[in-house]
Design a protein around this motif. Sequence first.
Motif, PDB file in Angstrom:
ATOM      1  N   ALA A  26       0.833  -1.203   0.000  1.00 26.16           N
ATOM      2  CA  ALA A  26       0.000   0.000   0.000  1.00 26.16           C
ATOM      3  C   ALA A  26       0.866   1.252   0.000  1.00 26.16           C
ATOM      4  O   ALA A  26       0.579   2.220  -0.712  1.00 26.16           O
ATOM      5  N   ALA A  27       1.929   1.237   0.797  1.00 24.19           N
ATOM      6  CA  ALA A  27       2.847   2.382   0.836  1.00 24.19           C
ATOM      7  C   ALA A  27       3.496   2.605  -0.526  1.00 24.19           C
ATOM      8  O   ALA A  27       3.597   3.735  -1.000  1.00 24.19           O
ATOM      9  N   ASP A  28       3.902   1.512  -1.175  1.00 22.22           N
ATOM     10  CA  ASP A  28       4.519   1.606  -2.506  1.00 22.22           C
ATOM     11  C   ASP A  28       3.523   2.165  -3.526  1.00 22.22           C
ATOM     12  O   ASP A  28       3.845   3.089  -4.278  1.00 22.22           O
ATOM     13  N   VAL A  59       0.976   6.464  -6.961  1.00 18.01           N
ATOM     14  CA  VAL A  59      -0.194   7.206  -7.442  1.00 18.01           C
ATOM     15  C   VAL A  59      -0.084   8.690  -7.112  1.00 18.01           C
ATOM     16  O   VAL A  59      -0.571   9.527  -7.866  1.00 18.01           O
ATOM     17  N   THR A  60       0.561   9.011  -5.995  1.00 15.95           N
ATOM     18  CA  THR A  60       0.790  10.416  -5.660  1.00 15.95           C
ATOM     19  C   THR A  60       1.720  11.057  -6.678  1.00 15.95           C
ATOM     20  O   THR A  60       1.460  12.160  -7.159  1.00 15.95           O
ATOM     21  N   ASN A  61       2.783  10.357  -7.038  1.00 14.00           N
ATOM     22  CA  ASN A  61       3.719  10.878  -8.046  1.00 14.00           C
ATOM     23  C   ASN A  61       3.064  10.997  -9.420  1.00 14.00           C
ATOM     24  O   ASN A  61       3.428  11.865 -10.205  1.00 14.00           O
ATOM     25  N   ALA A  87      -6.173  12.200  -4.180  1.00 10.51           N
ATOM     26  CA  ALA A  87      -6.558  11.647  -2.893  1.00 10.51           C
ATOM     27  C   ALA A  87      -6.501  10.132  -2.948  1.00 10.51           C
ATOM     28  O   ALA A  87      -6.625   9.535  -4.021  1.00 10.51           O
ATOM     29  N   ILE A  88      -6.322   9.540  -1.800  1.00 10.81           N
ATOM     30  CA  ILE A  88      -6.349   8.087  -1.672  1.00 10.81           C
ATOM     31  C   ILE A  88      -7.459   7.737  -0.689  1.00 10.81           C
ATOM     32  O   ILE A  88      -7.494   8.244   0.430  1.00 10.81           O
TER      33      ILE A  88
END
Length: 69
Positions: A32-34, A39-41, A46-47
């Motif tokens: 999830a962190a990866d 997706v942020t980059n 928003a997630i």
Amino acid sequence: MGKVRNQIYDKLKHEKLHFSLFDPEKLTPEKAADFAEKVTNFGSDAIMVGGSTAQNVDEVTKAIRESTK
């Protein structure tokens, strides 16, 4: 209204938004962190975290927060 809600509404006045949905049942906190970093980059605004049950939600949410600071 809350801070996040205000940010969303302000941005919606000028452009479209992209939200990513993570299902904590199908992701480890590390994965999830990866994904959150990716997706942020890529420009996701928003997630959202959710699924049909509440398994693993806290761990996944914590990993997402730490990876997107």
